[in-house]
Design an enzyme around this catalytic site. Sequence first.
Site, PDB file in Angstrom:
ATOM      1  N   ASP A  80     -10.900   3.018   3.482  1.00  0.00           N
ATOM      2  CA  ASP A  80     -11.228   1.592   3.335  1.00  0.00           C
ATOM      3  C   ASP A  80     -12.725   1.406   3.073  1.00  0.00           C
ATOM      4  O   ASP A  80     -13.151   0.354   2.589  1.00  0.00           O
ATOM      5  CB  ASP A  80     -10.890   0.844   4.639  1.00  0.00           C
ATOM      6  CG  ASP A  80      -9.657  -0.035   4.528  1.00  0.00           C
ATOM      7  OD1 ASP A  80      -9.314  -0.446   3.399  1.00  0.00           O
ATOM      8  OD2 ASP A  80      -9.048  -0.305   5.572  1.00  0.00           O
ATOM      9  N   LYS A 119       0.836  -1.207   0.000  1.00  0.00           N
ATOM     10  CA  LYS A 119       0.000   0.000   0.000  1.00  0.00           C
ATOM     11  C   LYS A 119       0.873   1.261   0.000  1.00  0.00           C
ATOM     12  O   LYS A 119       0.573   2.242  -0.684  1.00  0.00           O
ATOM     13  CB  LYS A 119      -0.952  -0.003   1.202  1.00  0.00           C
ATOM     14  CG  LYS A 119      -2.086  -1.025   1.035  1.00  0.00           C
ATOM     15  CD  LYS A 119      -2.908  -1.273   2.299  1.00  0.00           C
ATOM     16  CE  LYS A 119      -3.902  -2.407   2.062  1.00  0.00           C
ATOM     17  NZ  LYS A 119      -4.721  -2.762   3.213  1.00  0.00           N
ATOM     18  N   GLN A 152      -4.901  -1.413   9.410  1.00  0.00           N
ATOM     19  CA  GLN A 152      -4.828  -2.740   8.804  1.00  0.00           C
ATOM     20  C   GLN A 152      -5.469  -3.780   9.724  1.00  0.00           C
ATOM     21  O   GLN A 152      -5.222  -3.801  10.934  1.00  0.00           O
ATOM     22  CB  GLN A 152      -3.355  -3.096   8.523  1.00  0.00           C
ATOM     23  CG  GLN A 152      -3.159  -4.383   7.751  1.00  0.00           C
ATOM     24  CD  GLN A 152      -3.686  -4.316   6.320  1.00  0.00           C
ATOM     25  OE1 GLN A 152      -3.761  -3.258   5.710  1.00  0.00           O
ATOM     26  NE2 GLN A 152      -4.060  -5.455   5.782  1.00  0.00           N
TER      27      GLN A 152
HETATM   28  N1  GUN Z   1      -6.856  -6.751   5.827  1.00  0.00           N
HETATM   29  C1  GUN Z   1      -7.059  -7.486   4.717  1.00  0.00           C
HETATM   30  N2  GUN Z   1      -7.580  -6.718   3.752  1.00  0.00           N
HETATM   31  C2  GUN Z   1      -7.713  -5.477   4.266  1.00  0.00           C
HETATM   32  C3  GUN Z   1      -8.189  -4.240   3.750  1.00  0.00           C
HETATM   33  O1  GUN Z   1      -8.622  -4.121   2.613  1.00  0.00           O
HETATM   34  N3  GUN Z   1      -8.137  -3.187   4.596  1.00  0.00           N
HETATM   35  C4  GUN Z   1      -7.691  -3.292   5.867  1.00  0.00           C
HETATM   36  N4  GUN Z   1      -7.688  -2.195   6.614  1.00  0.00           N
HETATM   37  N5  GUN Z   1      -7.241  -4.417   6.372  1.00  0.00           N
HETATM   38  C5  GUN Z   1      -7.254  -5.505   5.574  1.00  0.00           C
END
Ligand code: GUN
Length: 285
Positions: A120, A53, A97
Amino acid sequence: MTAQLIDGNALASSVRAEVAHRVQALKARGVQPRLSIILVGENSASQVYVRSKVADSEQTGLAATLERYPAELTEAELLARIATLNADPAVHGILVQLPLPAHMNANAVIEAIAPAKDVDGFHVASAGALMVGQPGFRPCTPYGCMRMLESIGLRDLKGKHAVVIGRSNIVGKPMAMMLLAANATVTICHSGTPDLGALTRQADIVVAAVGKRKVLTADMIKPGAVVIDVGMNRDDAGKLCGDVDFAGVQAVAGWITPVPGGVGPMTRAMLLVNTLEAAESATPP
Ligand code: GUN
């Protein structure tokens, strides 16, 4: 029939180019779009995800700050940090996350993020906005799937029947809402739905988001249907594979997304779109 591929890598690359262009326009106005990512604990998959990311952000000119905290961080400490980021005008997007350590209430943490920074799209305010057709951040995976459908000319889905397999809060449910908003007739199932094939065989569009191999096989597909594979699994040889029996389904479907190189890169790209749009919305004209 051999299905045509919806190439997630190529589409994500064009989305990133568009984001980079709009980031430059914001920078020319003195605004540096910024994403704050919080990782708590040592989950190894999460560490890989957050690194990509950050790299994706930097590649498009977005600034990304990764904050790592030990698994012992208290929920109160995390909420206090989120409150500080909420109040910081230099931060446009906040991503915590998941999964969080077991002692934390993930819902309480997500609800602490200001909806205007919820890139998100997991906040109840974002989910509610999607449900009632108001603007708000869309969860990145279903948002990316919608872009994939648009890329093959499927924008208004009036008269189309879409079947979504999987009902998670971050993929299945928002996916169904987005398909409905695009005027499709929508059926939501799960992997235990009796005679799943009887439903999927009626579908013009099938989205598989279960997290289990071979949930969807060739006999379950209407010839020419569009198949979107959100799954991310490993086969017996340890190779990445989706929820769809790709080799079989490809012979029946009209369009199909590969794994890897399908939905995954689009999910990553849509986080950049959301972050950019958070910064654009925060910037006066
Ligand atoms: N963990 C797995 N996929 C995601 C996601 O798209 N966003 C977040 N914040 N955590 C994750």
